[in-house]
Design a protein around this motif. Sequence first.
Motif, PDB file in Angstrom:
ATOM      1  N   GLU A   1      -1.389  -2.340   9.890  1.00 20.80           N
ATOM      2  CA  GLU A   1      -1.905  -1.091   9.339  1.00 20.80           C
ATOM      3  C   GLU A   1      -2.008   0.022  10.383  1.00 20.80           C
ATOM      4  OE1 GLU A   1      -4.794  -3.118   5.992  1.00 20.80           O
ATOM      5  OE2 GLU A   1      -5.198  -3.438   8.106  1.00 20.80           O
TER       6      GLU A   1
ATOM      7  N   SER B   1      -4.745  -6.817   8.386  1.00 21.06           N
ATOM      8  CA  SER B   1      -3.963  -7.056   9.618  1.00 21.06           C
ATOM      9  C   SER B   1      -4.373  -8.349  10.313  1.00 21.06           C
ATOM     10  CB  SER B   1      -4.131  -5.868  10.588  1.00 21.06           C
ATOM     11  OG  SER B   1      -3.655  -4.673  10.034  1.00 21.06           O
TER      12      SER B   1
ATOM     13  N   GLY C   1       4.245   1.958   8.530  1.00 19.98           N
ATOM     14  CA  GLY C   1       2.895   2.515   8.495  1.00 19.98           C
ATOM     15  C   GLY C   1       2.878   3.999   8.813  1.00 19.98           C
TER      16      GLY C   1
ATOM     17  N   ARG D   1      -3.020   0.439   2.356  1.00 22.28           N
ATOM     18  CA  ARG D   1      -2.699   0.173   3.758  1.00 22.28           C
ATOM     19  C   ARG D   1      -3.718   0.763   4.747  1.00 22.28           C
ATOM     20  NH1 ARG D   1       3.448  -0.143   5.943  1.00 22.28           N
ATOM     21  NH2 ARG D   1       3.027  -1.454   7.744  1.00 22.28           N
ATOM     22  N   GLY D   2      -4.549  -0.094   5.267  1.00 25.90           N
ATOM     23  CA  GLY D   2      -5.591   0.303   6.208  1.00 25.90           C
ATOM     24  C   GLY D   2      -6.969   0.264   5.601  1.00 25.90           C
TER      25      GLY D   2
END
Length: 793
Positions: free
Chosen positions: A745, A550, A684, A385-386
């Motif tokens: 994210e 995203s 998140g 995530r990210g």
Amino acid sequence: MNLQQPTLGTDGLTAEELATAKFAVGQSVPRVEDPMLLRGLGRYTDDVGLPGQAYMAMVRSSVAHGTIRAIDKEAARKMPGVLAVYDSADLQGYGTLKCAVALTSRDGTPLKKPRREALAVGKVRYVGDPVAFVVAETLLQAKDAAEAVIVDIDPLPAVTSAEAGARPGAPQIYDDVPNNIAIDFHFGDTAAVDAAFAKAAHVTRVQMENTRLVINPMEPRAALGVYENDRFTLYTCSQGVMGMRASVADIMGVDVKNVRVLTGQVGGSFGMKAMAFPEYICLLHAARALGRPVKWTDERSTSFVSDGHGRAADVVGELALDADGKFLAVRFTSFADLGAFLSTFGPFMATANIVKNSQGMYRTPLMEVSTKCVFTNTVQITPYRGAGRPEGNYYMERLVDAAASEMGIDRIAIRRRNLIAPSEFPRKTASAATYDCGDFAALTKQALELADIKGFAKRKRESRKRGKLRGLGVGNYLEVTAGPAKESATILFNADGTVTLTTGTLDFGMGHATPFAQVLSQQLGIPFDKIKLVQGDSDRIAVGGGSGGSKSIMHSGTAIVEGSAKVVEKGKQVAGYVLEASPADIAFEHGKFVIVGTDRSISIMELARKLHSGLNLPADAPQSLDVVHISDGPGAWTFPNGCHVSEVEVDPDTGAVEVVKYCAVNDFGIVVNPMIVAGQLHGGVAQGIGQALMEKAVYDGDGQLLTGSFMDYAMPRAVDMPSFELGNHPVPTKTNPLGVKGCGEAGCAGGLTSMMNAVIDALSDYGIRHVDMPLTPYRIWQAIQAAGIKRPQ
């Protein structure tokens, strides 16, 4: 919760039009799939069963590094129900699992990409490396037989950290990758950065660990393979069926038309499930060889070593400032762990994404990023995530807080004097990205007011009376989302009065069906409840880029808007025949085709019904309203940004941390569905807090994963989470027709940065300036004891 949106005027609308407005862009429409999921009616991959299916179990290495001397399969073959036992010799002729990243080292040489077969050939390189697999009539028979496969491995020395792996004399994981360095990445003008540091009034330097994380989606990976009529069908979790289809076809050595990928509901992915894994190739081989479906479902105990891990880097950050605290240059030097193999996006997170995302909201005119990406005897590093966005922002925000402390400048003031002003857009940044819009100072001010920062001193005194330390952390962030790419929107008006929307992004928990339907409903006036979304069947998608970075609402949203315009143009021509008017005299308003200046009209749904009933139209007229549209995508990246403010209490006797307040204001441009965006933020932030306070994957010197289960690997729970106060400060972008920016994210970036800064602020009472994540009670207690300072009164 304040998530203000531009309001939709409803004066003069009919009851039908008002009903459509209820589901328009900007409304908090509940997720349409939730009732189905809450009743247990979703279809995840493991829910799929086919007649005659067999079951697969993997045989994995228990040694982190070693030479395979022999694989004895005979005992396993003779066990009840066993259909076949395979090793790498049986899979020769297939392609390899590939890394899609094209990067070069500072000397111009390309990224080193060692071959990765589906099963280990000659050598194992991490604990969990697949070496063989068994197919049997039942799952238990397959698992029993897998335990009977004897793998004779001659152990070799292992290396489990990137910095150690790059040292001279370290164990070599690949003969053709000297010092285990896949790429020596460099970005920036070294001479200019050195000059800026030389003239700086102050230089701040912080050494930081970006911990290795186990990704742990709620749903383990699973797959079911079928081979019929010279065609493979793969049921599996993914982040986009078209990308998975292309990868599988490439490895299996067939044309993409001979592969179909089907994905149902997906219980989380966070980047990891976007790629093909060895198990998928194994079961497709077995399905073809045995002439029957073959199924595999991972278990939590093996997913810790069979999936991917995230993050994993050691970084030295340096910030050069003038006497007024203005940023002159920033420099990041790091060792990034790749694991034993290159994943599909392998080194991208620690290289290009650090460049893009460490710039943040600030004017910093010069940047240098140097990253050695190193192979180790550990699980491969995949996106999490990210994927570089949270850590890039974290590195910068830690430097900003440290610089403010060292220079005696208020941490809010130092940020304000370095923020890019609205008048400076578009702004070409040191990262080479051009920011198109933003209102960073006003957004930050709104967040600080929401957090009641003026009342913090009083709250800190109250905490101290109770024997607690209180800290406040500010985490400004700006993310660069995934870039432009083709995406499709197929809009089909069905005979039963429903409308099917097909697009190539994929929902793996984000809730696409609702906001995508909101966009289509607003564009065409189609009743919200008549719209059905299809994403998980590669046979039904024209073009699809999947989801990640995203990007989904920008890419699919753009395609939906453009495709809707084509529907309207077709509809005007058909309505012209029905209403006996020239298409040039017909307008489209609130879901109706209207002859301009009259009250004569026909709704788009009625027009679709007439077309299905049969209209006597000329041959050159549209025969339906259906559209298959392929979009080139949005015009550029988008730059979602925000300011998150965390407050924590720390018990100095135990080191325990409690998150007592959390506020955030974000700029996501136009928010299609505020409720869903809030949910994305909550998730998140939880993952950011998890990394900051508790999560870390740990290997011993022999390459054994010590945190191989939830008994040893801590995950955040509901009790660890605060209540969230959210605000919205939208600055719509003009790079896509909806004015949207990504949000999936962002919570991770704001949560990680603000949480780390908050705890370290609390510990500043003891003179502590930095502690590495995870900020566990023991690590905090150790830092306090090492400080040697009596408890502040």
